[in-house]
Design a protein around this motif. Structure first.
Motif, PDB file in Angstrom:
ATOM      1  N   SER A 181      45.718 -46.785 -30.181  1.00 23.24           N
ATOM      2  CA  SER A 181      45.961 -45.518 -29.495  1.00 23.24           C
ATOM      3  C   SER A 181      44.849 -44.497 -29.698  1.00 23.24           C
ATOM      4  N   SER A 182      43.997 -44.672 -30.708  1.00 21.97           N
ATOM      5  CA  SER A 182      42.872 -43.750 -30.917  1.00 21.97           C
ATOM      6  C   SER A 182      41.890 -44.342 -31.916  1.00 21.97           C
ATOM      7  N   GLY A 183      40.707 -43.754 -31.947  1.00 18.28           N
ATOM      8  CA  GLY A 183      39.719 -44.134 -32.962  1.00 18.28           C
ATOM      9  C   GLY A 183      40.197 -43.749 -34.350  1.00 18.28           C
ATOM     10  N   THR A 184      40.857 -42.598 -34.457  1.00 20.28           N
ATOM     11  CA  THR A 184      41.384 -42.149 -35.742  1.00 20.28           C
ATOM     12  C   THR A 184      42.390 -43.163 -36.285  1.00 20.28           C
ATOM     13  N   ALA A 185      43.249 -43.682 -35.406  1.00 23.14           N
ATOM     14  CA  ALA A 185      44.219 -44.709 -35.811  1.00 23.14           C
ATOM     15  C   ALA A 185      43.485 -45.951 -36.317  1.00 23.14           C
ATOM     16  N   PHE A 213      28.023 -35.676 -41.988  1.00 26.71           N
ATOM     17  CA  PHE A 213      27.638 -35.130 -40.685  1.00 26.71           C
ATOM     18  C   PHE A 213      28.388 -35.923 -39.625  1.00 26.71           C
ATOM     19  N   THR A 214      29.587 -35.441 -39.265  1.00 26.92           N
ATOM     20  CA  THR A 214      30.451 -36.169 -38.342  1.00 26.92           C
ATOM     21  C   THR A 214      31.562 -35.257 -37.845  1.00 26.92           C
ATOM     22  N   PHE A 215      32.444 -35.848 -37.049  1.00 25.37           N
ATOM     23  CA  PHE A 215      33.656 -35.197 -36.562  1.00 25.37           C
ATOM     24  C   PHE A 215      34.785 -35.513 -37.544  1.00 25.37           C
ATOM     25  N   GLY A 256      37.646 -36.604 -37.355  1.00 24.94           N
ATOM     26  CA  GLY A 256      38.399 -37.846 -37.151  1.00 24.94           C
ATOM     27  C   GLY A 256      37.932 -38.961 -38.069  1.00 24.94           C
ATOM     28  N   THR A 257      36.668 -38.894 -38.516  1.00 22.22           N
ATOM     29  CA  THR A 257      36.141 -39.911 -39.427  1.00 22.22           C
ATOM     30  C   THR A 257      36.831 -39.863 -40.783  1.00 22.22           C
ATOM     31  N   CYS A 258      37.075 -38.664 -41.296  1.00 18.39           N
ATOM     32  CA  CYS A 258      37.530 -38.571 -42.691  1.00 18.39           C
ATOM     33  C   CYS A 258      38.982 -38.128 -42.846  1.00 18.39           C
ATOM     34  N   GLU A 311      32.570 -49.214 -40.047  1.00 16.61           N
ATOM     35  CA  GLU A 311      31.523 -48.687 -39.180  1.00 16.61           C
ATOM     36  C   GLU A 311      32.169 -47.834 -38.090  1.00 16.61           C
ATOM     37  N   ASP A 312      32.008 -46.522 -38.192  1.00 13.44           N
ATOM     38  CA  ASP A 312      32.586 -45.623 -37.195  1.00 13.44           C
ATOM     39  C   ASP A 312      31.624 -45.533 -36.005  1.00 13.44           C
ATOM     40  N   ALA A 313      31.859 -46.402 -35.023  1.00 13.79           N
ATOM     41  CA  ALA A 313      31.020 -46.439 -33.819  1.00 13.79           C
ATOM     42  C   ALA A 313      31.709 -45.716 -32.660  1.00 13.79           C
ATOM     43  N   ALA A 314      32.568 -44.742 -33.004  1.00 20.75           N
ATOM     44  CA  ALA A 314      33.330 -44.019 -31.971  1.00 20.75           C
ATOM     45  C   ALA A 314      32.421 -43.408 -30.906  1.00 20.75           C
ATOM     46  N   GLU A 315      31.231 -42.972 -31.322  1.00 18.08           N
ATOM     47  CA  GLU A 315      30.315 -42.318 -30.377  1.00 18.08           C
ATOM     48  C   GLU A 315      29.234 -43.280 -29.891  1.00 18.08           C
ATOM     49  N   ALA A 316      29.269 -44.532 -30.357  1.00 20.97           N
ATOM     50  CA  ALA A 316      28.096 -45.402 -30.202  1.00 20.97           C
ATOM     51  C   ALA A 316      28.363 -46.699 -29.453  1.00 20.97           C
ATOM     52  N   LEU A 342      35.996 -48.056 -32.591  1.00 15.42           N
ATOM     53  CA  LEU A 342      35.543 -47.468 -31.325  1.00 15.42           C
ATOM     54  C   LEU A 342      36.553 -46.416 -30.881  1.00 15.42           C
ATOM     55  N   SER A 343      36.104 -45.476 -30.058  1.00 14.80           N
ATOM     56  CA  SER A 343      37.030 -44.488 -29.488  1.00 14.80           C
ATOM     57  C   SER A 343      36.864 -44.447 -27.980  1.00 14.80           C
ATOM     58  N   PHE A 344      38.006 -44.299 -27.299  1.00 11.91           N
ATOM     59  CA  PHE A 344      37.991 -44.109 -25.842  1.00 11.91           C
ATOM     60  C   PHE A 344      38.665 -42.790 -25.491  1.00 11.91           C
ATOM     61  N   ASN A 352      36.342 -37.555 -24.192  1.00  9.55           N
ATOM     62  CA  ASN A 352      34.969 -37.045 -24.261  1.00  9.55           C
ATOM     63  C   ASN A 352      33.942 -38.141 -24.555  1.00  9.55           C
ATOM     64  N   LYS A 353      34.368 -39.372 -24.776  1.00  8.08           N
ATOM     65  CA  LYS A 353      33.430 -40.402 -25.200  1.00  8.08           C
ATOM     66  C   LYS A 353      32.713 -41.033 -24.001  1.00  8.08           C
ATOM     67  N   ILE A 354      31.826 -41.996 -24.273  1.00  7.26           N
ATOM     68  CA  ILE A 354      30.968 -42.502 -23.192  1.00  7.26           C
ATOM     69  C   ILE A 354      31.784 -43.228 -22.117  1.00  7.26           C
ATOM     70  N   GLY A 368      42.887 -41.586 -23.620  1.00  5.59           N
ATOM     71  CA  GLY A 368      42.937 -41.531 -25.079  1.00  5.59           C
ATOM     72  C   GLY A 368      43.082 -42.969 -25.520  1.00  5.59           C
ATOM     73  N   GLY A 369      42.395 -43.328 -26.583  1.00  7.77           N
ATOM     74  CA  GLY A 369      42.495 -44.714 -27.045  1.00  7.77           C
ATOM     75  C   GLY A 369      41.398 -45.041 -28.026  1.00  7.77           C
ATOM     76  N   GLY A 370      41.492 -46.212 -28.619  1.00  7.23           N
ATOM     77  CA  GLY A 370      40.479 -46.639 -29.580  1.00  7.23           C
ATOM     78  C   GLY A 370      40.583 -48.131 -29.796  1.00  7.23           C
TER      79      GLY A 370
HETATM   80  C1  LIG Z   1      35.909 -39.192 -31.512  1.00  8.34           C
HETATM   81  C2  LIG Z   1      35.575 -39.618 -32.882  1.00  8.34           C
HETATM   82  C3  LIG Z   1      36.519 -40.166 -33.746  1.00  8.34           C
HETATM   83  C4  LIG Z   1      37.976 -40.231 -33.430  1.00  8.34           C
HETATM   84  O1  LIG Z   1      38.302 -40.910 -32.280  1.00  8.34           O
HETATM   85  P1  LIG Z   1      39.670 -40.496 -31.489  1.00  8.34           P
HETATM   86  O2  LIG Z   1      39.824 -41.592 -30.497  1.00  8.34           O
HETATM   87  O3  LIG Z   1      39.407 -39.159 -30.862  1.00  8.34           O
HETATM   88  O4  LIG Z   1      40.757 -40.462 -32.491  1.00  8.34           O
HETATM   89  C5  LIG Z   1      36.099 -40.617 -34.978  1.00  8.34           C
HETATM   90  N1  LIG Z   1      34.830 -40.515 -35.365  1.00  8.34           N
HETATM   91  C6  LIG Z   1      33.886 -39.973 -34.573  1.00  8.34           C
HETATM   92  C7  LIG Z   1      32.478 -39.919 -35.054  1.00  8.34           C
HETATM   93  C8  LIG Z   1      34.217 -39.476 -33.316  1.00  8.34           C
HETATM   94  O5  LIG Z   1      33.290 -38.895 -32.544  1.00  8.34           O
END
Ligand SMILES: *Cc1c(COP(=O)(O)O)cnc(C)c1O
Length: 357
Positions: A40-44, A66-68, A70-72, A144-149, A168-170, A173-175, A180-182
């Motif tokens: 359901s999300s990258g945070t999940a 240096f991140t958003f 949601g990483t921590c 590996e938090d590749a949410a933005e990558a 990964l995050s969907f 705002n992502k690419i 909403g999703g991950g």
């Molecule tokens: C967006 C993001 C997340 C969280 O992803 P969500 O799908 O919004 O929960 C985690 N880490 C980074 C670096 C992000 O940019």
């Protein structure tokens, strides 16, 4: 729209259904055959990764500062302690030397970190060979938090495939987005199966509902997965468009006063966001630009405020290089959407130039 229509016609309006396996298969093949759980999300995904690596109350977890958030945040959900590691100037990502210093320091206090969460900021790959080598030296697993990558790669290998577990995050705002999703990725298929199990309330195989573990409601819906399948088909176009946006800004703005997030040899960034900074240390410039853009109805944003400077995290340990704070104080993210027209880009460039020149 066709994938969504298919989901409605088959009446799979739920966190189960054929698009889930389809979407997971699409991501997996894009990333070279890795196993994938759609969530359901990258945070999940980060939360489940920490749980599967056994992170619990009082454990320490190293994390890019240096991140958003949601990483921590999920580290704290587990009542564990984030230990923040600062950036190096080459990629703006976790500094491998400082990572080593942090691990040695925590071990000297009898607190060997349980995991390392490393971020590819704004789509720019971290120095994964050096980070993995430090992690292997101490036998600490990497998340590996590749949410933005998504779409980025390092030395020919796609981001999201380096860690014991990838994320990964969907988000919108992502690419690419599923609204909403991950996703959680791993070469260890067992981990991915476990993630799917935990994400659907940890139901044991039994005709009644039987639980021997705490579960979560973290699965992606079949509708969202349908959106994701359509988005995977355009991912490479999106990367190309974002990189064109970056190149436009670089060609028009790069100077002694304006530098951009570097792409080192061997790295390929999806350029999710174009970020620049003022190397001469003029913190007021970024804010002036932001305000002038806003007056023209153009949204921009400072770089991520480092986690160790956030009120909610400032009491946790940090190993600083000063790089992330300097970037935060002297940088800005420009409008970077895949659908910006040449006219839009010229408007942004003109305003930035007026302020800086
Ligand atoms: C967006 C993001 C997340 C969280 O992803 P969500 O799908 O919004 O929960 C985690 N880490 C980074 C670096 C992000 O940019």
């Amino acid at each position: 729209m066709e994938f969504i229509k298919e989901a409605f016609e088959a009446n799979w309006i739920s966190p189960a259904g054929p698009h889930l396996a389809g979407f997971e298969g699409d991501i997996g093949s894009y990333l070279g055959g890795i196993s994938v759980a759609a969530l359901s999300s990258g945070t999940a995904a980060i939360h489940l990764a920490l749980i599967m690596l056994g992170v619990g109350p009082g454990d320490e977890v190293i994390c890019s500062t240096f991140t958003f958030s949601g990483t921590c945040n999920p580290i704290v959900y587990q009542k564990a302690v984030p230990v923040f590691v600062d950036s190096e100037p080459d990629t703006w990502n976790m500094d491998p030397n400082t990572l080593r210093i942090a691990i040695l320091n925590r071990m000297s206090k009898g607190k060997k970190p349980k995991a390392i969460v490393v971020v590819h900021l704004y789509g720019m790959p971290a120095k994964m060979d050096e980070i993995i080598s430090v992690a292997n030296e101490f036998e600490i697993p990497v998340i590996e938090d590749a949410a933005e990558a998504l779409g980025s790669s390092y030395k020919g290998k796609k981001c999201g495939t380096f860690g014991a577990i990838g994320v990964l995050s969907f988000n919108g705002n992502k690419i690419i987005t599923t609204s909403g999703g991950g996703a959680l990725t791993s070469w260890d298929r067992g981990k991915v199966e476990k993630a799917k199990f935990l994400a659907t309330q940890a139901r044991d195989p039994a005709p009644h509902y039987q639980h021997s573990e705490i579960g979560y409601n973290y699965r992606l819906s079949n509708i969202s997965a349908g959106i994701g399948r359509g988005q995977m088909a355009v991912l490479d176009d999106r990367v190309r468009q974002r990189r064109q946006v970056y190149t436009f800004y670089e060609n028009h703005l790069k100077s002694d006063f304006i530098l951009f997030q570097p792409e080192i040899e061997g790295s390929f960034s999806n350029r999710w966001l174009t970020c620049l900074y003022f190397p001469l240390g003029k913190p007021e410039l970024g804010e002036q630009i932001r305000i002038c853009l806003e007056k023209d109805n153009i949204e921009s944003r400072p770089l991520w405020k480092p986690m160790h400077l956030q009120p909610v995290f400032e009491s946790f340990p940090v190993f600083e290089t000063g790089v992330s704070q300097r970037l935060f104080e002297n940088g800005i993210c420009l409008p970077s959407g895949s659908n910006l027209s040449d006219l839009d880009l010229h408007r942004v460039v003109q305003i930035v130039k007026e302020i800086v020149d």
